[in-house]
Design a protein around this motif. Structure first.
Motif, PDB file in Angstrom:
ATOM      1  N   SER A 142     -50.947  52.609 -10.272  1.00  0.00           N
ATOM      2  CA  SER A 142     -51.096  51.357  -9.532  1.00  0.00           C
ATOM      3  C   SER A 142     -52.446  50.711  -9.834  1.00  0.00           C
ATOM      4  O   SER A 142     -53.498  51.352  -9.701  1.00  0.00           O
ATOM      5  CB  SER A 142     -50.974  51.630  -8.030  1.00  0.00           C
ATOM      6  N   VAL A 143     -52.416  49.427 -10.229  1.00  0.00           N
ATOM      7  CA  VAL A 143     -53.674  48.737 -10.517  1.00  0.00           C
ATOM      8  C   VAL A 143     -54.505  48.558  -9.248  1.00  0.00           C
ATOM      9  O   VAL A 143     -55.739  48.542  -9.306  1.00  0.00           O
ATOM     10  CB  VAL A 143     -53.414  47.365 -11.192  1.00  0.00           C
ATOM     11  N   GLY A 161     -51.504  40.447 -12.003  1.00  0.00           N
ATOM     12  CA  GLY A 161     -50.533  41.464 -12.382  1.00  0.00           C
ATOM     13  C   GLY A 161     -50.682  41.890 -13.831  1.00  0.00           C
ATOM     14  O   GLY A 161     -51.464  41.323 -14.599  1.00  0.00           O
ATOM     15  N   MET A 162     -49.906  42.902 -14.199  1.00  0.00           N
ATOM     16  CA  MET A 162     -49.917  43.396 -15.580  1.00  0.00           C
ATOM     17  C   MET A 162     -49.068  42.472 -16.452  1.00  0.00           C
ATOM     18  O   MET A 162     -48.129  41.833 -15.969  1.00  0.00           O
ATOM     19  CB  MET A 162     -49.390  44.827 -15.612  1.00  0.00           C
ATOM     20  N   PRO A 163     -49.386  42.367 -17.774  1.00  0.00           N
ATOM     21  CA  PRO A 163     -50.355  43.184 -18.504  1.00  0.00           C
ATOM     22  C   PRO A 163     -51.783  42.633 -18.484  1.00  0.00           C
ATOM     23  O   PRO A 163     -52.726  43.327 -18.865  1.00  0.00           O
ATOM     24  CB  PRO A 163     -49.801  43.176 -19.923  1.00  0.00           C
ATOM     25  N   GLU A 164     -51.956  41.356 -18.032  1.00  0.00           N
ATOM     26  CA  GLU A 164     -53.282  40.751 -18.102  1.00  0.00           C
ATOM     27  C   GLU A 164     -54.302  41.457 -17.205  1.00  0.00           C
ATOM     28  O   GLU A 164     -55.508  41.417 -17.463  1.00  0.00           O
ATOM     29  CB  GLU A 164     -53.205  39.265 -17.732  1.00  0.00           C
ATOM     30  N   ALA A 165     -53.812  42.110 -16.133  1.00  0.00           N
ATOM     31  CA  ALA A 165     -54.724  42.780 -15.207  1.00  0.00           C
ATOM     32  C   ALA A 165     -55.561  43.852 -15.889  1.00  0.00           C
ATOM     33  O   ALA A 165     -56.664  44.159 -15.438  1.00  0.00           O
ATOM     34  CB  ALA A 165     -53.927  43.396 -14.051  1.00  0.00           C
ATOM     35  N   GLN A 166     -55.059  44.412 -16.980  1.00  0.00           N
ATOM     36  CA  GLN A 166     -55.819  45.454 -17.674  1.00  0.00           C
ATOM     37  C   GLN A 166     -57.129  44.908 -18.234  1.00  0.00           C
ATOM     38  O   GLN A 166     -58.132  45.637 -18.314  1.00  0.00           O
ATOM     39  CB  GLN A 166     -54.977  46.085 -18.785  1.00  0.00           C
ATOM     40  N   VAL A 206     -56.543  41.239  -9.878  1.00  0.00           N
ATOM     41  CA  VAL A 206     -55.392  41.981 -10.394  1.00  0.00           C
ATOM     42  C   VAL A 206     -54.176  41.834  -9.489  1.00  0.00           C
ATOM     43  O   VAL A 206     -53.034  41.882  -9.951  1.00  0.00           O
ATOM     44  CB  VAL A 206     -55.729  43.480 -10.607  1.00  0.00           C
ATOM     45  N   LEU A 209     -53.263  53.368 -16.886  1.00  0.00           N
ATOM     46  CA  LEU A 209     -52.386  52.205 -16.996  1.00  0.00           C
ATOM     47  C   LEU A 209     -51.143  52.530 -17.816  1.00  0.00           C
ATOM     48  O   LEU A 209     -50.033  52.100 -17.490  1.00  0.00           O
ATOM     49  CB  LEU A 209     -53.156  51.033 -17.620  1.00  0.00           C
ATOM     50  N   TYR A 210     -51.303  53.281 -18.892  1.00  0.00           N
ATOM     51  CA  TYR A 210     -50.176  53.669 -19.737  1.00  0.00           C
ATOM     52  C   TYR A 210     -49.158  54.502 -18.946  1.00  0.00           C
ATOM     53  O   TYR A 210     -47.949  54.394 -19.142  1.00  0.00           O
ATOM     54  CB  TYR A 210     -50.674  54.468 -20.943  1.00  0.00           C
TER      55      TYR A 210
END
Length: 444
Positions: free
Chosen positions: A290-291, A328-333, A324, A285-286
């Motif tokens: 792609s999630v 979407g990011m950042p919550e998807a992490q 996800v 992720l960093y």
């Protein structure tokens, strides 16, 4: 051939896509498929001797089915005709058959008919060819990406030799790419381009054994990349990743790419180490991975490595994949972390994976075995007269809603593909199946 036809073919030859121009014209130019095209193999000997019977080529896209047919066209003394089942109809086949009869009658030459995507023909269209294959008017070569045992008529299969083509090895793809860049006649040699080793390695890896996919990427790269100060077109790793629309992610200074990291991520979940799984997840992720790619690999791991020991793992992975995409990011992490931890800490069993692989091997080895008569469809007209469905025991009419009867084909009675373990939910499966079969002789 008139002047206009000649000019059209000449133009097509020069302006067709690289993958088409690079198609081999002789057996010696073909790379890969040594299991069927080695010098000691049947197909190689048959092509060299021009002694072909009807053939079916089966395999994924880009593995050389049409290529081998083109080589046969260049080496055979027979007439060679090609049609594509996606656009051809019965009228086209009637014209081919009529011409084949004339050629056989007047010149004593047989006709080889190559049908690309033969699985697209319906049963009636395939049946039309049967008598002409049977009497030798036509030598059929069919190409299909689908399992021919399910998509091609049994009558045609029984008169054909089936050759399964496999995805090209990585080194085979690299060899093709080098040839494409350097070849001045068929390839891109006139552009004075060069491909760097890491770009070559990347394209060969990402192509997944599909030569056409890799060659298309090289063509785009050469045609769209400007010249460097040395006057050459350099296909770098960045250029290659853009051309094949797959980003290269280097996660650390040692140069390990995302393939190494996703591999470690999967192996950590498989090995029941949630800490390592979360670490590699964070690393990807960093780096901007792609999630959806990560979620897709987690679904595979849940099915392959957790399996029936905890069927909920697949539900968790699928839910995470859908979530996800919506969040979407950042919550998807957070969602990915929860799913990775669940999969890593779940009990493990690969019996479902082993079962389908074992069953697939059995299907390949035994072919189209007959379905037991009592299991066959009894609803269509005339089925009862053939005995179809007679003797079938409806499970819900029996104690435990279980009827002891034969389900596998006769030749496979007693074969076990799925063998549950003691892990997690599979222990319940094992106990349930044992309970069902305790008194199976009562209705047998």
């Amino acid at each position: 051939m008139d002047l206009f036809e000649y000019m059209r073919e000449n133009t097509m030859e020069k302006e067709s896509p690289l993958a088409a121009r690079m198609r081999p014209s002789t057996l010696g130019e073909i790379v890969g498929q040594k299991h069927i095209l080695g010098e000691d193999k049947l197909l190689y000997r048959a092509i060299k001797a021009d002694k072909l019977s009807s053939l079916i080529f089966y395999g994924p896209p880009g593995t050389g089915k049409t290529t081998i047919a083109k080589v046969i066209a260049n080496t055979t003394s027979a007439e060679f005709t090609q049609i594509n089942a996606t656009v051809a109809g019965k009228k086209d086949m009637e014209e081919v058959v009529a011409k084949a009869k004339d050629t056989l009658g007047m010149y004593q030459k047989k006709t080889i008919l190559f049908i690309d995507e033969i699985h697209r023909f319906n049963k009636g269209q395939q049946d039309y060819l049967l008598p002409f294959v049977e009497d030798g008017t036509i030598i059929l070569i069919g190409a299909t990406t689908e399992n021919p045992y399910f998509e091609v008529n049994g009558a045609l299969l029984s008169r054909s030799i089936i050759f399964e083509l496999k995805p090209l090895e990585k080194e085979d793809v690299k060899s093709l790419l080098r040839r494409a860049v350097e070849d001045s006649d068929k390839g891109m040699g006139a552009y004075d381009a060069c491909i760097e080793e890491d770009a070559l390695e990347f394209l060969a890896d990402v192509a997944g054994g599909d030569a056409r996919h890799a060659l298309n990427a090289i063509e785009i790269g050469v045609l769209t990349t400007g010249r460097s100060e040395d006057g050459k077109i350099h296909i770098t790793l960045d250029v290659a990743s853009e051309c094949i629309q797959k980003r290269v992610v280097k996660y650390d200074k040692s140069g390990d790419n995302h393939y190494d990291t996703i591999s470690a991520f999967i192996k950590s979940m498989r090995g029941s180490d949630p800490d390592a799984a979360v670490y590699y997840l964070a690393k990807m992720l960093y780096a901007g991975e792609s999630v959806t790619f990560i979620a897709r690999r987690m679904m595979i791991c849940a099915a392959e490595d957790v399996g029936m020991a905890d069927p909920h793992a697949l539900q968790v992975a699928v839910s995470a994949s859908l979530a996800v995409e919506r969040v979407g990011m950042p919550e998807a992490q957070i969602i990915l972390s929860e799913a990775a931890i669940y999969i890593a800490t779940a009990p493990k069993s690969n019996t479902a994976c082993n079962a389908i692989f074992a069953a697939s091997d059995c299907v390949k080895a035994t072919g189209n075995l007959k379905v037991p008569t009592h299991l066959q469809d009894a609803h269509y007209k005339g089925a009862a007269k053939l005995g179809h469905g007679i003797g079938y025991q409806y499970a819900h009419d029996y104690p435990k809603h279980y009827a002891h009867q034969q389900y596998l084909p006769d030749e496979l009675v007693g074969t076990a593909f799925y063998e549950p373990t003691e892990m997690g939910y599979e222990r319940q499966v094992q106990e349930h199946m044992k309970w069902l079969k305790e008194d199976e002789t009562d209705n047998g």
